[in-house]
Motif scaffolding. Structure first.
Motif, short mmCIF file in Angstrom:
data_model
loop_
_atom_site.label_atom_id
_atom_site.label_comp_id
_atom_site.label_asym_id
_atom_site.label_seq_id
_atom_site.Cartn_x
_atom_site.Cartn_y
_atom_site.Cartn_z
N SER A 68 3.80 13.66 -2.90
CA SER A 68 5.14 14.23 -2.72
C SER A 68 5.34 14.73 -1.29
O SER A 68 6.39 14.47 -0.68
CB SER A 68 5.36 15.37 -3.71
N LEU A 69 4.36 15.43 -0.74
CA LEU A 69 4.50 15.94 0.62
C LEU A 69 4.57 14.80 1.64
O LEU A 69 5.36 14.87 2.60
CB LEU A 69 3.34 16.86 0.95
N ALA A 70 3.78 13.77 1.42
CA ALA A 70 3.83 12.63 2.35
C ALA A 70 5.20 11.95 2.30
O ALA A 70 5.74 11.54 3.34
CB ALA A 70 2.73 11.63 2.00
N ALA A 71 5.78 11.86 1.11
CA ALA A 71 7.11 11.26 0.97
C ALA A 71 8.16 12.13 1.65
O ALA A 71 9.04 11.63 2.36
CB ALA A 71 7.44 11.06 -0.51
N ILE A 72 8.07 13.43 1.42
CA ILE A 72 9.03 14.36 2.05
C ILE A 72 8.93 14.29 3.56
O ILE A 72 9.95 14.25 4.27
CB ILE A 72 8.77 15.79 1.54
N ASP A 73 7.71 14.26 4.08
CA ASP A 73 7.52 14.19 5.53
C ASP A 73 8.06 12.89 6.10
O ASP A 73 8.39 12.82 7.30
CB ASP A 73 6.04 14.33 5.87
N ALA A 74 8.18 11.87 5.26
CA ALA A 74 8.76 10.60 5.69
C ALA A 74 10.27 10.57 5.50
O ALA A 74 10.91 9.53 5.72
CB ALA A 74 8.11 9.44 4.93
N GLY A 75 10.83 11.70 5.07
CA GLY A 75 12.28 11.79 4.92
C GLY A 75 12.81 11.25 3.61
O GLY A 75 14.02 10.97 3.50
N LYS A 76 11.95 11.13 2.60
CA LYS A 76 12.37 10.59 1.30
C LYS A 76 12.62 11.71 0.30
O LYS A 76 11.94 12.74 0.30
CB LYS A 76 11.28 9.66 0.72
N HIS A 77 13.59 11.49 -0.60
CA HIS A 77 13.70 12.32 -1.78
C HIS A 77 12.51 12.01 -2.70
O HIS A 77 11.90 10.92 -2.60
CB HIS A 77 15.00 12.03 -2.54
N GLY A 94 0.82 -1.20 0.00
CA GLY A 94 0.00 0.00 0.00
C GLY A 94 0.86 1.25 0.00
O GLY A 94 2.04 1.22 0.36
N VAL A 95 0.25 2.37 -0.38
CA VAL A 95 1.00 3.63 -0.47
C VAL A 95 1.58 4.03 0.88
O VAL A 95 2.76 4.40 0.98
CB VAL A 95 0.10 4.75 -1.03
N ALA A 96 0.78 3.96 1.94
CA ALA A 96 1.25 4.38 3.26
C ALA A 96 2.45 3.57 3.71
O ALA A 96 3.43 4.12 4.25
CB ALA A 96 0.11 4.27 4.28
N ARG A 97 2.41 2.28 3.47
CA ARG A 97 3.54 1.43 3.88
C ARG A 97 4.78 1.75 3.06
O ARG A 97 5.89 1.77 3.58
CB ARG A 97 3.16 -0.04 3.73
N LEU A 98 4.60 2.00 1.77
CA LEU A 98 5.75 2.35 0.93
C LEU A 98 6.40 3.64 1.41
O LEU A 98 7.63 3.74 1.52
CB LEU A 98 5.32 2.48 -0.53
N LEU A 99 5.58 4.64 1.70
CA LEU A 99 6.12 5.92 2.13
C LEU A 99 6.87 5.80 3.46
O LEU A 99 7.79 6.59 3.74
CB LEU A 99 5.00 6.95 2.26
N ASP A 100 6.51 4.83 4.26
CA ASP A 100 7.14 4.62 5.57
C ASP A 100 8.22 3.56 5.53
O ASP A 100 8.85 3.27 6.55
CB ASP A 100 6.05 4.23 6.58
N HIS A 101 8.47 2.99 4.36
CA HIS A 101 9.38 1.85 4.24
C HIS A 101 10.82 2.32 4.50
O HIS A 101 11.31 3.23 3.85
CB HIS A 101 9.27 1.25 2.84
N ASP A 137 9.53 24.07 -0.34
CA ASP A 137 9.85 24.58 1.00
C ASP A 137 9.93 23.44 2.00
O ASP A 137 10.83 23.39 2.85
CB ASP A 137 8.80 25.60 1.45
N ARG A 138 8.99 22.51 1.91
CA ARG A 138 8.97 21.37 2.84
C ARG A 138 10.21 20.49 2.61
O ARG A 138 10.81 19.99 3.57
CB ARG A 138 7.68 20.57 2.63
N ALA A 139 10.59 20.31 1.36
CA ALA A 139 11.77 19.50 1.04
C ALA A 139 13.04 20.16 1.59
O ALA A 139 13.92 19.48 2.14
CB ALA A 139 11.88 19.29 -0.46
N ALA A 140 13.13 21.49 1.43
CA ALA A 140 14.31 22.19 1.95
C ALA A 140 14.40 22.04 3.47
O ALA A 140 15.49 21.82 4.03
CB ALA A 140 14.24 23.66 1.56
N SER A 141 13.27 22.14 4.14
CA SER A 141 13.26 22.01 5.60
C SER A 141 13.64 20.59 6.04
O SER A 141 14.29 20.40 7.07
CB SER A 141 11.88 22.36 6.16
N ALA A 142 13.24 19.61 5.23
CA ALA A 142 13.52 18.21 5.56
C ALA A 142 14.90 17.76 5.10
O ALA A 142 15.33 16.66 5.44
CB ALA A 142 12.45 17.31 4.95
N GLY A 143 15.58 18.59 4.31
CA GLY A 143 16.90 18.22 3.82
C GLY A 143 16.87 17.14 2.75
O GLY A 143 17.82 16.36 2.63
#
Length: 367
Positions: A82-91, A56-63, A110-116
């Motif tokens: 994209s935002l969910a992936a960024i919030d999970a620390g993914k490029h 599922g998408v949620a599990r992938l984003l948290d993988h 902006d969210r990506a820059a904040s998350a590095g």
């Protein structure tokens, strides 16, 4: 070569096949997870990938193994995923457009820059030998000082071939947001950023009839303008005109032409990675074909992700988020200009991405 960069793919529609053809066997990348709203479709994709698991998408984003999310969802879902992936620390590397509205695109960056983390965005076709050879010709002075350019894309609409064309005629679709990223990305690579735009737009008919697949004959409402024309004012002073249409049949116009004081350059269709670049010099003997002098040879979808993975602190991704945001600003500016009947000054700018030296196919393919 270090360990492969691990990728999870969200969205396995028609476009995903082209990406999988490029990335499935790339030694620098490993697809470890795939997800789609249609579980059968993700299972079928995973069956063709030896290291991938359908989930599922949620599990992938948290993988924990996924480093980059390749976001191939429909445009309306680009920002959410994209935002969910960024919030999970993914490029993130996302299909075009970056977002449907400019504020959404800003939020992603902006969210990506904040998350590095980094954001990349299609199209990557402009990294091929077609656009890059044309850029080298311009930068090398073969047409003198650039003065003007034109870009033209005319088709009768994607419902003729796509089995589920609804999103092309919904907010986030239309010929400009769908096809404009190819032409605008190319113009920015060739001529630099845009400072202001003036646009006009129209809509030929209120619905479209699906011409292919299981929904043959069904009608799709048209909720966006389907013919958009405009003028782009580049920072350099060059004026570009652009026409994108789902209302015409075809055109004999060159996909892109660039006019300079001492020559005109015909640039191949930016929807493809290669093609003939032709030069007509002032006082010369007509058109001549230029041999490829720059760009990734034999480019294919997903090349932009490879380029992004190889980027470092000394070079940003060439199909990067800053360019995608500026393209989005240009497109939404054209649509806003058409709606309000006035010239729009853009809010964003971008540096021209680094040029691509002539690169053998085996190099970028990791062979």
């Amino acid at each position: 070569m270090g360990d492969p960069h691990r990728v999870g793919i969200v969205g396995l529609g028609v476009i995903s096949r082209a990406y999988l053809d490029t990335l499935a066997d790339h030694p620098e990348l490993r697809i470890v997870a795939v997800a789609d709203l249609d579980a059968d479709r993700s299972a079928a994709a995973a069956a063709t990938l030896p290291d991938a698991e359908a989930m599922g998408v949620a599990r992938l984003l948290d993988h924990p193994d996924v480093q980059t999310v390749l976001n191939l969802t429909i445009p309306a879902a680009h920002v959410e995923v994209s935002l969910a992936a960024i919030d999970a620390g993914k490029h993130v590397y996302v299909e075009k457009p970056l977002a449907v509205e400019l504020p959404q695109g800003r939020t992603v960056l902006d969210r990506a820059a904040s998350a590095g983390v980094r954001v990349g965005c299609a199209p990557d076709t402009v990294l091929g030998t077609g656009t890059q050879t044309a850029r080298a010709a311009i930068d090398g002075g073969l047409i003198g000082r650039p003065l003007a350019a034109s870009a033209v894309m005319v088709t009768p609409g994607h419902e003729r071939w796509h089995p589920h064309p609804d999103f092309y005629y919904a907010p986030g679709g239309g010929p400009l947001l769908d096809m404009g990223p190819y032409y605008l990305s190319a113009l920015i690579h060739l001529l630099g950023p845009v400072r202001a735009v003036t646009g006009t737009a129209s809509r030929l008919r209120p619905e479209r009839v699906i011409g292919n697949g299981p929904r043959l004959g069904q009608r799709v409402p048209v909720l966006v303008d389907t013919h958009v024309s405009g003028v782009l004012e580049h920072d350099s002073g060059v004026l570009s005109t652009i026409t994108t249409s789902f209302d015409g049949v075809t055109t004999t116009a060159a996909p892109i032409e660039v006019h300079g004081e001492t020559g005109t350059l015909a640039v191949p269709d930016p929807n493809y990675f290669a093609g003939e670049v032709r030069l007509c010099p002032l006082g010369g003997d007509g058109w001549q074909v230029l041999a490829p002098t720059a760009g990734y040879r034999d480019g294919a979808r997903g090349l932009g992700l490879v380029d992004a993975v190889r980027a470092d602190d000394t070079r940003a991704p060439r199909a990067g988020g800053d360019l995608a945001l500026h393209v989005l600003d240009t497109m939404t500016g054209l649509l806003r200009s058409a709606a309000e009947g006035r010239r729009i000054t853009l809010d964003t700018t971008v540096r021209r991405p680094a040029p691509v030296p002539l690169t053998p196919a085996g190099d970028w393919q990791g062979r």
